[in-house]
Write a protein that holds these residues in place. Structure first.
Motif, PDB file in Angstrom:
ATOM      1  N   ALA A  16      76.554 -50.293  13.319  1.00 48.95           N
ATOM      2  CA  ALA A  16      77.178 -48.988  13.551  1.00 48.95           C
ATOM      3  C   ALA A  16      78.665 -49.135  13.826  1.00 48.95           C
ATOM      4  CB  ALA A  16      76.487 -48.276  14.716  1.00 48.95           C
ATOM      5  N   LEU A  56      74.240 -42.753   5.232  1.00 54.75           N
ATOM      6  CA  LEU A  56      74.443 -41.595   6.103  1.00 54.75           C
ATOM      7  C   LEU A  56      75.920 -41.421   6.446  1.00 54.75           C
ATOM      8  CD1 LEU A  56      71.407 -41.986   8.551  1.00 54.75           C
ATOM      9  CD2 LEU A  56      71.641 -40.397   6.627  1.00 54.75           C
ATOM     10  N   SER A  57      76.579 -42.515   6.783  1.00 50.70           N
ATOM     11  CA  SER A  57      77.999 -42.448   7.132  1.00 50.70           C
ATOM     12  C   SER A  57      78.845 -42.029   5.938  1.00 50.70           C
ATOM     13  CB  SER A  57      78.462 -43.799   7.673  1.00 50.70           C
ATOM     14  OG  SER A  57      79.851 -43.796   7.932  1.00 50.70           O
ATOM     15  N   ASP A  58      78.601 -42.678   4.784  1.00 52.32           N
ATOM     16  CA  ASP A  58      79.383 -42.371   3.588  1.00 52.32           C
ATOM     17  C   ASP A  58      79.157 -40.933   3.130  1.00 52.32           C
ATOM     18  OD1 ASP A  58      80.380 -44.913   3.621  1.00 52.32           O
ATOM     19  OD2 ASP A  58      79.111 -45.672   1.998  1.00 52.32           O
ATOM     20  N   MET A  67      72.034 -46.941   6.912  1.00 50.31           N
ATOM     21  CA  MET A  67      73.047 -46.449   7.837  1.00 50.31           C
ATOM     22  C   MET A  67      74.349 -46.140   7.103  1.00 50.31           C
ATOM     23  SD  MET A  67      72.391 -49.053  11.053  1.00 50.31           S
ATOM     24  CE  MET A  67      73.763 -48.376  12.007  1.00 50.31           C
ATOM     25  N   ALA A  68      74.710 -47.003   6.157  1.00 45.56           N
ATOM     26  CA  ALA A  68      75.937 -46.790   5.404  1.00 45.56           C
ATOM     27  C   ALA A  68      75.860 -45.538   4.553  1.00 45.56           C
ATOM     28  CB  ALA A  68      76.226 -48.018   4.525  1.00 45.56           C
ATOM     29  N   ILE A  82      80.290 -49.891  10.500  1.00 48.65           N
ATOM     30  CA  ILE A  82      80.217 -48.796   9.529  1.00 48.65           C
ATOM     31  C   ILE A  82      81.157 -47.657   9.886  1.00 48.65           C
ATOM     32  CG2 ILE A  82      78.698 -46.979   8.654  1.00 48.65           C
ATOM     33  CD1 ILE A  82      76.430 -49.059   8.700  1.00 48.65           C
ATOM     34  N   VAL A  83      81.259 -47.324  11.180  1.00 51.79           N
ATOM     35  CA  VAL A  83      82.046 -46.148  11.548  1.00 51.79           C
ATOM     36  C   VAL A  83      83.545 -46.374  11.405  1.00 51.79           C
ATOM     37  CG1 VAL A  83      80.295 -45.313  13.152  1.00 51.79           C
ATOM     38  CG2 VAL A  83      82.120 -46.802  13.999  1.00 51.79           C
ATOM     39  N   VAL A  95      78.651 -38.377   5.015  1.00 53.27           N
ATOM     40  CA  VAL A  95      79.476 -37.504   5.857  1.00 53.27           C
ATOM     41  C   VAL A  95      80.915 -37.501   5.356  1.00 53.27           C
ATOM     42  CG1 VAL A  95      80.441 -37.204   8.166  1.00 53.27           C
ATOM     43  CG2 VAL A  95      78.020 -37.774   7.893  1.00 53.27           C
ATOM     44  N   TRP A  96      81.450 -38.685   5.053  1.00 52.36           N
ATOM     45  CA  TRP A  96      82.811 -38.761   4.523  1.00 52.36           C
ATOM     46  C   TRP A  96      82.929 -38.014   3.201  1.00 52.36           C
ATOM     47  CZ3 TRP A  96      86.944 -40.014   7.146  1.00 52.36           C
ATOM     48  CH2 TRP A  96      86.847 -40.882   8.239  1.00 52.36           C
ATOM     49  N   VAL A 102      84.786 -46.535   2.410  1.00 54.15           N
ATOM     50  CA  VAL A 102      85.049 -45.136   2.757  1.00 54.15           C
ATOM     51  C   VAL A 102      86.152 -44.568   1.877  1.00 54.15           C
ATOM     52  CG1 VAL A 102      85.936 -43.612   4.560  1.00 54.15           C
ATOM     53  CG2 VAL A 102      84.231 -45.349   5.123  1.00 54.15           C
TER      54      VAL A 102
END
Length: 213
Positions: A17, A166-168, A163-164, A20-21, A170-171, A27
């Motif tokens: 996390a 979900l993060s990507d 996890m990546a 990734i963040v 959002v971006w 990103v």
């Protein structure tokens, strides 16, 4: 069935996390694609990139990734291929910015979506730093006494990919939202599309010379 011990899995999720963040080249690629292609194009690129990481997880789990990461010629070849492809995608976005501005993203034919998915896949599978990350980080959270090392590496790698995603995503939605906000003017859409292409080109050149994940 979970193979990685619970304490190791929790520690890995926390470490992943943190990694990734922090916005990195991955990103930037998603932001550039979302600015150039819109919301659906950005999300399709996220999915394609994730699918491209899955073979890397498998290769690392069974030792091939270690061979690539430890071989300077192979590692350089992957870096050059990945960087060149990013530059190509950026140039294409700039060249076709007028067409992107005049096209309703929701009406693109399925073939275009498959192409975007494939482009994201190629970027994901040719990211050498992803291989290096998996090789360097995943083994630190493996507990040999808990069972198959290969299965644990696969589990950790797939957790990271999920996890990546979900993060990507959002971006991608944030960047696509900016595109939609500016979308009342075709000229501004052209500018955003060209900006997204320029980001991808710069990313490709940067990865070639300095690397990054």
């Amino acid at each position: 069935m979970r193979v990685v011990p619970a304490d190791s899995l929790v520690a890995f999720v926390i470490a992943a996390a943190v990694i990734i963040v922090v916005p990195g080249p991955g990103v930037l690629f998603i932001i550039g694609r979302s600015l150039a292609l819109g919301r659906v194009g950005g999300l399709v690129s996220v999915l394609g990139g994730a699918l491209g990481q899955v073979p890397l997880v498998v290769l690392v789990a069974f030792g091939v990734g270690t061979i690539v990461a430890s071989s300077p010629p192979l590692f350089l070849a992957v870096r050059i291929a990945g960087s060149a492809y990013l530059v190509y995608l950026g140039v294409q976005a700039i060249r076709h910015r007028r067409r992107q501005a005049s096209t309703d993203a929701a009406t693109l034919p399925p073939a275009s979506r498959w192409r975007q998915l494939g482009e994201g896949f190629v970027v994901g599978v040719t990211n050498p730093k992803t291989i290096a990350f998996f090789v360097a980080v995943l083994p630190q959270f493996v507990a040999p006494a808990a069972g198959s090392v290969q299965l644990q590496l696969l589990e950790l790698g797939l957790v990271f990919v999920a996890m990546a995603v979900l993060s990507d995503a959002v971006w991608a939605l944030v960047a696509a939202g900016a595109r939609a906000w500016f979308g009342r003017s075709p000229r501004r859409i052209q500018t955003l599309t060209a900006t997204g292409g320029a980001i991808i080109i710069v990313l490709g050149v940067a990865l070639l010379f300095v690397g990054g994940h």
